[in-house]
Structures are given as structure tokens and as C-alpha cells.
Design an enzyme around this catalytic site. Sequence first.
Site, PDB file in Angstrom:
ATOM      1  N   SER A 190       0.827  -1.200   0.000  1.00 36.02           N
ATOM      2  CA  SER A 190       0.000   0.000   0.000  1.00 36.02           C
ATOM      3  C   SER A 190       0.863   1.253   0.000  1.00 36.02           C
ATOM      4  O   SER A 190       1.809   1.390   0.773  1.00 36.02           O
ATOM      5  CB  SER A 190      -0.905   0.003   1.236  1.00 36.02           C
ATOM      6  OG  SER A 190      -1.668   1.185   1.284  1.00 36.02           O
ATOM      7  N   CYS A 191       0.531   2.159  -0.888  1.00 30.87           N
ATOM      8  CA  CYS A 191       1.128   3.500  -0.899  1.00 30.87           C
ATOM      9  C   CYS A 191      -0.002   4.505  -1.029  1.00 30.87           C
ATOM     10  O   CYS A 191       0.029   5.406  -1.879  1.00 30.87           O
ATOM     11  CB  CYS A 191       2.118   3.648  -2.047  1.00 30.87           C
ATOM     12  SG  CYS A 191       3.642   2.711  -1.845  1.00 30.87           S
ATOM     13  N   GLN A 192      -1.030   4.350  -0.180  1.00 34.23           N
ATOM     14  CA  GLN A 192      -2.232   5.161  -0.329  1.00 34.23           C
ATOM     15  C   GLN A 192      -1.982   6.644  -0.089  1.00 34.23           C
ATOM     16  O   GLN A 192      -2.778   7.483  -0.500  1.00 34.23           O
ATOM     17  CB  GLN A 192      -3.314   4.653   0.625  1.00 34.23           C
ATOM     18  CG  GLN A 192      -3.892   3.313   0.185  1.00 34.23           C
ATOM     19  CD  GLN A 192      -4.498   3.382  -1.201  1.00 34.23           C
ATOM     20  OE1 GLN A 192      -5.347   4.208  -1.485  1.00 34.23           O
ATOM     21  NE2 GLN A 192      -4.038   2.506  -2.077  1.00 34.23           N
TER      22      GLN A 192
ATOM     23  N   PHE B  18      -0.017   8.305  -1.617  1.00 28.20           N
ATOM     24  CA  PHE B  18       0.268   8.893  -2.916  1.00 28.20           C
ATOM     25  C   PHE B  18      -0.879   8.696  -3.903  1.00 28.20           C
ATOM     26  O   PHE B  18      -0.751   9.028  -5.071  1.00 28.20           O
ATOM     27  CB  PHE B  18       1.543   8.268  -3.509  1.00 28.20           C
ATOM     28  CG  PHE B  18       2.759   8.569  -2.687  1.00 28.20           C
ATOM     29  CD1 PHE B  18       3.255   9.855  -2.603  1.00 28.20           C
ATOM     30  CD2 PHE B  18       3.393   7.567  -1.985  1.00 28.20           C
ATOM     31  CE1 PHE B  18       4.386  10.126  -1.835  1.00 28.20           C
ATOM     32  CE2 PHE B  18       4.526   7.840  -1.222  1.00 28.20           C
ATOM     33  CZ  PHE B  18       5.025   9.125  -1.140  1.00 28.20           C
TER      34      PHE B  18
END
Length: 405
Positions: A100-102, A104
Site C-alpha cells: 500500500s502506498c495510499q 500517494f
Amino acid sequence: MTEAGDSKGIFMSDGSDGSGGSGPVVIDLFCGAGGLSEGLRQAGFQPRVGVDFDKHAAATYRHNHPGVPVIEGDIESVTGEELFRLAGTRDIDLIAGGPSCQGFSTHGKRIQDDPRNFLFKHFVRLVDEVRPRMFLMENVRGMLTYAKGEFRRQIEAAFNEIGYRADFTQVLAADFGVPQMRHRILFIGTRVDNIELSFPAPTHGEGEGLKPYVTLAEAISDLPLMGKDYTLAKREYACAPQGLYQVYARSGAPTEVTMHVGRPLSKQASSLAAHIGQGQGLRSAPAEVLPERFKKMRTIANGQLRRDCTTLYYRLDPNKPSYTITCNYKNVASGPFLHPFEDRAISHREAARCQSFPDHYQFLGSSFPRQIGNAVPPLLAKAIGLHLMKLLAAETNQHRYQRVA
């Protein structure tokens, strides 16, 4: 092996479970509900282990990939030795996943210091401990451009530091037969010198030699309309499969539609929806029916009406792919999720169809929108998997030739 450009190869599935076969071995980190594993399995990979902290997604993964163990817990505590033990082998061809890179994500508030942005470090750590021949990492497009690409450069540098050459590209799911305009970034990498890194070419689009995009109608037209009965657990299909996509979606599926449920719109949403046609959003509604807070959205500084588009309360166009299916697809006030023919949000099964999950794929527990919206579309994963199979096969054949010589 079927080429990714073959329409039958993209759309047909054998309907088997995720545990059989003798293809390359893959471990799926951050596996969620299993969209990436499902597509890689369709391409010929053997999923051997899944890892995710979400108990509902883990239950869904286990149900749809019987025989594949799932580590349900924090990725920080997972070790390479544990993955070897559960996989039953130390010879791993591929580690895949979407940390997860939420922070961004272009569909939410961008928060650079969101701790989820740094889960990729554990992906890198486990690649280093397991040393697969290749890795595949999928993520949101926003990480590519944030801070002029600095985050992307950090990821590349981290893989280079552990001895993996890496490359990246942007992909559009619709370019690979998914009925959805979903943009993502892919990283692939290898520690093997004679694997030439490359990405699959689009099979669908508007260019010469490409198949047309799969439209929303082609994806869901065989699913029944609900009328006023929003909660029926199982429904008859509206018709026989219409076209290759629906044949794919219904391969190995039950004889009735499941998870095709909805709920009435709120009074406010219903009054707005009455003025919104297919392919139109909030700006198409007359000013007098708008709630006060939305009236400001209709004008620009000189007082004229805005002519740009908003996807709030947007009614999907059946003749185009859907917009990105997010975790909020049950809330028409949040985005483009109004059904093209009925005044309701799209159902779980319709959202899953837009994501290219076959109808036999069942979601368990709760939080269905999060499980479906966060998933990698299986047909996108299949196209990538078919390409990676070719890269791995070419390396294997070259290695065998060198040994004979």
C-alpha cells in the site's frame, strides 16, 4: 503458451483452483483478496503463499485459492525462512505484490509521511531474503510523480542495493481487456543477468491492430436489473453470455448471480440522479436542484458556468469502460458509480466484473468494497504474467543451451 495478444488467451479461464499445476512458483505479498494471484494463476504461475493483514481479504483468498497457505498478519514479522517453509521449496521464481502506498493515491489526500508509503521496504527485504528470479510490484500511479519522482527513485535504489536490476512503466488496465480505465505503475526486476526486462504491449485500445476496449455493457449486460428488490441474495442471469468477456466471467460460475445486491439512493442523491444521463455527472444537473454547497462548483471566477467535468454522481456510460473502481463504489456522491440504467450504485458483482473477477470468485467476511476496490484486476495480472512467463522461459532455455554447449 498462449500469447497475451490472443483474445481467447486473455478472456478464457480454466476455472481450476489455485493450488495445482507445475508452472513457475510465485509468492504474493500484500495479496488482499487475491486478484493478482488469480491473474498470475490464469497465466500459468503456481501461487504458493499469500500474505496479508486483513482477515476478511485473507478469508477470501483462502476460499478462492484452496491449498495455498496465507500468513494473516503484519508483514514486518514475516521472514524469508517462513515463506520457504510454507511454499515447500527454496526455488522461488517470482515475488509479487502491491504494498500500500495510499498516501500517494490520486483518489485521496496525498500524505507524504503516511506510514503505508514505506511498506515497500518490507517487500524489498523479503525479496532480498528469498532471492526470487524476478519480482513484480504494482502500485498507484501517484507514486511515480510525487516529489518529481523522488519516491520512485528510492524504490529503484533499494532494489539495486540488493542486486536486482529494476524497471518501471505505467499501465492502463483497459489496454489489456479490463473494462475499466484504471491507471497503475508496475515495477519488475531480476537478479538474473540474461533476463531482458520488458513489459507487455497493449492488446486493446484505439490504435491500429488493437482490439476495441471492453465496454461496461460488454462486461455487465447479462446481469439482471434490480428494480426495487435490492437485497435478493441470488438472481437469475438476464440472458446467455453475450460476447467473449461474459463467457470468461461466467466460466466455472454458479448458475445464479451472487453478490448482486444494492440499496436505494438517499433522497438527495435520487433527486440529482433523475437529471443525470449516461456519461454525465453533477454538472449536468440544473442549479436549482443542487444542494447549496454544490452550487459553487458550477461557476468560475468570472461567474460563467464551468464546462469541465466532475465525476461526482456520475452515471456510467455503457458504451465505454468504467472509471476506476475504488473502495467507495457504493457511494455515488463520491465518484462515477451510478448504474447506467437504474438509479442506484453499482453492485458488488458489477464492480467485480469491472475489475475482471470471474463470477465464481466469491468474497467472504465483510468490507467487500475495500476487497474489490483494492484488488489488482485479474486480467491485467494475467497479461503481465504471460509476459513474465516468456521472460523466464527464455532465460531457462538459454541456460540449458549454455549447459549443453
